[in-house]
Scaffold this motif. Structure first.
Motif, PDB file in Angstrom:
ATOM      1  N   ILE A  66     -94.290  31.899 -29.113  1.00 55.17           N
ATOM      2  CA  ILE A  66     -93.424  33.143 -29.126  1.00 55.17           C
ATOM      3  C   ILE A  66     -93.580  33.994 -27.525  1.00 55.17           C
ATOM      4  N   GLY A  67     -94.800  33.975 -26.885  1.00 55.24           N
ATOM      5  CA  GLY A  67     -94.857  34.473 -25.801  1.00 55.24           C
ATOM      6  C   GLY A  67     -94.143  34.056 -24.680  1.00 55.24           C
ATOM      7  N   VAL A  68     -94.308  32.565 -24.221  1.00 51.94           N
ATOM      8  CA  VAL A  68     -93.556  32.071 -23.229  1.00 51.94           C
ATOM      9  C   VAL A  68     -92.096  32.492 -23.159  1.00 51.94           C
ATOM     10  N   PRO A  69     -91.356  31.958 -24.334  1.00 53.58           N
ATOM     11  CA  PRO A  69     -89.725  32.542 -24.133  1.00 53.58           C
ATOM     12  C   PRO A  69     -89.644  34.103 -24.000  1.00 53.58           C
ATOM     13  N   LEU A  70     -90.385  34.795 -24.410  1.00 55.70           N
ATOM     14  CA  LEU A  70     -90.096  36.275 -24.397  1.00 55.70           C
ATOM     15  C   LEU A  70     -90.594  36.487 -22.802  1.00 55.70           C
ATOM     16  N   LEU A  71     -91.472  35.977 -22.209  1.00 56.03           N
ATOM     17  CA  LEU A  71     -91.664  36.171 -20.789  1.00 56.03           C
ATOM     18  C   LEU A  71     -90.586  35.593 -19.690  1.00 56.03           C
ATOM     19  N   VAL A  72     -89.914  34.398 -20.064  1.00 53.52           N
ATOM     20  CA  VAL A  72     -88.827  33.711 -19.618  1.00 53.52           C
ATOM     21  C   VAL A  72     -87.878  34.755 -19.616  1.00 53.52           C
ATOM     22  N   ILE A  73     -87.547  35.219 -20.827  1.00 49.61           N
ATOM     23  CA  ILE A  73     -86.369  36.313 -21.041  1.00 49.61           C
ATOM     24  C   ILE A  73     -86.498  37.537 -20.058  1.00 49.61           C
ATOM     25  N   GLY A  74     -87.741  38.103 -20.129  1.00 47.73           N
ATOM     26  CA  GLY A  74     -88.060  39.020 -19.344  1.00 47.73           C
ATOM     27  C   GLY A  74     -88.103  38.965 -17.899  1.00 47.73           C
ATOM     28  N   ALA A  75     -88.301  37.806 -17.419  1.00 44.99           N
ATOM     29  CA  ALA A  75     -88.423  37.432 -16.116  1.00 44.99           C
ATOM     30  C   ALA A  75     -87.061  37.321 -15.635  1.00 44.99           C
ATOM     31  N   LYS A  76     -86.023  36.778 -16.342  1.00 45.25           N
ATOM     32  CA  LYS A  76     -84.629  36.758 -16.185  1.00 45.25           C
ATOM     33  C   LYS A  76     -83.893  38.207 -16.085  1.00 45.25           C
ATOM     34  N   GLN A  77     -84.293  39.248 -16.877  1.00 43.82           N
ATOM     35  CA  GLN A  77     -84.101  40.683 -16.930  1.00 43.82           C
ATOM     36  C   GLN A  77     -84.423  41.313 -15.733  1.00 43.82           C
ATOM     37  N   CYS A  78     -85.752  41.056 -15.030  1.00 47.06           N
ATOM     38  CA  CYS A  78     -86.077  41.760 -13.960  1.00 47.06           C
ATOM     39  C   CYS A  78     -86.116  41.194 -12.789  1.00 47.06           C
ATOM     40  N   CYS A  79     -85.683  39.810 -12.615  1.00 54.82           N
ATOM     41  CA  CYS A  79     -86.126  39.206 -11.339  1.00 54.82           C
ATOM     42  C   CYS A  79     -85.128  39.796 -10.030  1.00 54.82           C
ATOM     43  N   ASP A  80     -83.859  40.406 -10.540  1.00 51.93           N
ATOM     44  CA  ASP A  80     -83.369  40.820  -9.369  1.00 51.93           C
ATOM     45  C   ASP A  80     -83.958  42.280  -8.873  1.00 51.93           C
ATOM     46  N   ASN A  81     -84.433  43.157  -9.817  1.00 51.20           N
ATOM     47  CA  ASN A  81     -85.256  44.227  -9.424  1.00 51.20           C
ATOM     48  C   ASN A  81     -86.650  43.899  -8.618  1.00 51.20           C
ATOM     49  N   ILE A  82     -86.957  42.804  -9.052  1.00 49.21           N
ATOM     50  CA  ILE A  82     -88.414  42.346  -8.302  1.00 49.21           C
ATOM     51  C   ILE A  82     -88.099  41.878  -7.006  1.00 49.21           C
ATOM     52  N   TYR A  83     -86.909  41.066  -6.733  1.00 43.78           N
ATOM     53  CA  TYR A  83     -86.549  40.702  -5.345  1.00 43.78           C
ATOM     54  C   TYR A  83     -86.182  41.987  -4.574  1.00 43.78           C
ATOM     55  N   ARG A  84     -85.313  42.843  -5.128  1.00 41.23           N
ATOM     56  CA  ARG A  84     -85.247  44.319  -4.301  1.00 41.23           C
ATOM     57  C   ARG A  84     -86.390  45.054  -3.921  1.00 41.23           C
ATOM     58  N   LEU A  85     -87.393  45.046  -4.911  1.00 38.66           N
ATOM     59  CA  LEU A  85     -88.707  45.600  -4.584  1.00 38.66           C
ATOM     60  C   LEU A  85     -89.224  45.015  -3.495  1.00 38.66           C
ATOM     61  N   VAL A  86     -89.207  43.797  -3.455  1.00 37.89           N
ATOM     62  CA  VAL A  86     -90.155  42.916  -2.315  1.00 37.89           C
ATOM     63  C   VAL A  86     -89.346  43.291  -1.113  1.00 37.89           C
TER      64      VAL A  86
ATOM     65  N   THR B  61     -84.172  30.288 -13.040  1.00 43.32           N
ATOM     66  CA  THR B  61     -83.823  29.377 -14.342  1.00 43.32           C
ATOM     67  C   THR B  61     -85.269  29.498 -14.995  1.00 43.32           C
ATOM     68  N   LYS B  62     -85.368  28.887 -16.156  1.00 45.24           N
ATOM     69  CA  LYS B  62     -86.651  28.966 -16.677  1.00 45.24           C
ATOM     70  C   LYS B  62     -87.511  28.122 -16.112  1.00 45.24           C
ATOM     71  N   GLU B  63     -87.229  27.106 -15.307  1.00 42.27           N
ATOM     72  CA  GLU B  63     -87.987  26.094 -14.700  1.00 42.27           C
ATOM     73  C   GLU B  63     -88.689  27.054 -13.221  1.00 42.27           C
ATOM     74  N   GLU B  64     -87.513  27.553 -12.923  1.00 41.01           N
ATOM     75  CA  GLU B  64     -88.218  28.177 -11.571  1.00 41.01           C
ATOM     76  C   GLU B  64     -89.353  29.275 -11.768  1.00 41.01           C
ATOM     77  N   ILE B  65     -88.887  30.005 -12.941  1.00 37.81           N
ATOM     78  CA  ILE B  65     -90.019  30.980 -13.350  1.00 37.81           C
ATOM     79  C   ILE B  65     -91.287  30.585 -13.828  1.00 37.81           C
ATOM     80  N   LEU B  66     -91.374  29.458 -14.575  1.00 37.53           N
ATOM     81  CA  LEU B  66     -92.620  28.815 -15.065  1.00 37.53           C
ATOM     82  C   LEU B  66     -93.238  27.975 -13.603  1.00 37.53           C
ATOM     83  N   ASN B  67     -92.695  27.831 -12.731  1.00 41.70           N
ATOM     84  CA  ASN B  67     -93.494  26.843 -11.880  1.00 41.70           C
ATOM     85  C   ASN B  67     -93.814  27.760 -10.576  1.00 41.70           C
ATOM     86  N   VAL B  68     -93.586  29.123 -10.739  1.00 40.56           N
ATOM     87  CA  VAL B  68     -94.538  29.802  -9.844  1.00 40.56           C
ATOM     88  C   VAL B  68     -95.798  30.180 -10.040  1.00 40.56           C
TER      89      VAL B  68
END
Length: 170
Positions: free
Chosen positions: A126-146, A33-40
């Protein structure tokens, strides 16, 4: 063992990787979620003065330290750190294993653009909404990478320093 997640800026994909590693995010491939991402911790908070600094994120469940570093475009940062670690192993008998894991291959265009607008140009609207979109796009790949990083670290017993470029996540 020391885990060091690295990428260009050290404030987006590396922060997410460290949070997954430390179980501060849900341990699954579901979209964040947006909140999970921004609270990291450290997510979108670092500036250019933080480049090249090892940032401590915490201790994992196995007692291993987790760090991140923003290396910019400098391809020599990780090899230099590897050489320093090998020197410490040889000269001072420091037997701590290091695992460098490159998170850059997981970064989608939206996250790169978001980082540019937010961190470089200071246009968060502009930047933060794009970061959230990007994080949502790649979070599954990051999880698998870890998960892969942890697996390789615990099965590569003969190496004192492991460098994972993680090109399979592009």
């Amino acid at each position: 063992m020391l885990y060091i997640y690295n990428d260009f800026a050290g404030t987006h994909s590396t922060a997410l990787a460290a949070a997954y590693h430390l179980k501060q995010l849900p341990q699954s491939e579901r979209k964040l979620t947006k909140e999970e991402i921004l609270n990291v911790q450290y997510f979108n908070q670092l500036t250019k003065k933080d480049f090249g600094k090892l940032l401590f994120h915490g201790i994992d469940e196995d007692g291993n330290s987790v760090y991140s570093i923003g290396r910019k475009r400098n391809k020599y940062v990780v090899p230099a750190m590897k050489e320093l670690a090998l020197l410490f192993h040889e000269k001072f008998h420091i037997n701590e294993r290091l695992v460098f894991s490159n998170t850059s291959p997981t970064v989608p265009r939206a996250m790169s653009l978001g980082g540019l607008f937010s961190r470089k140009l200071n246009i968060d609207v502009i930047g933060v909404p794009l970061l959230v979109i990007g994080a949502k796009q790649c979070c599954d790949n990051i999880y698998r990478l870890v998960e892969n990083t942890k697996h390789v670290a615990t099965t590569s017993f003969n190496e004192n320093v492991i460098i994972l470029e993680n090109e399979m996540y592009k």
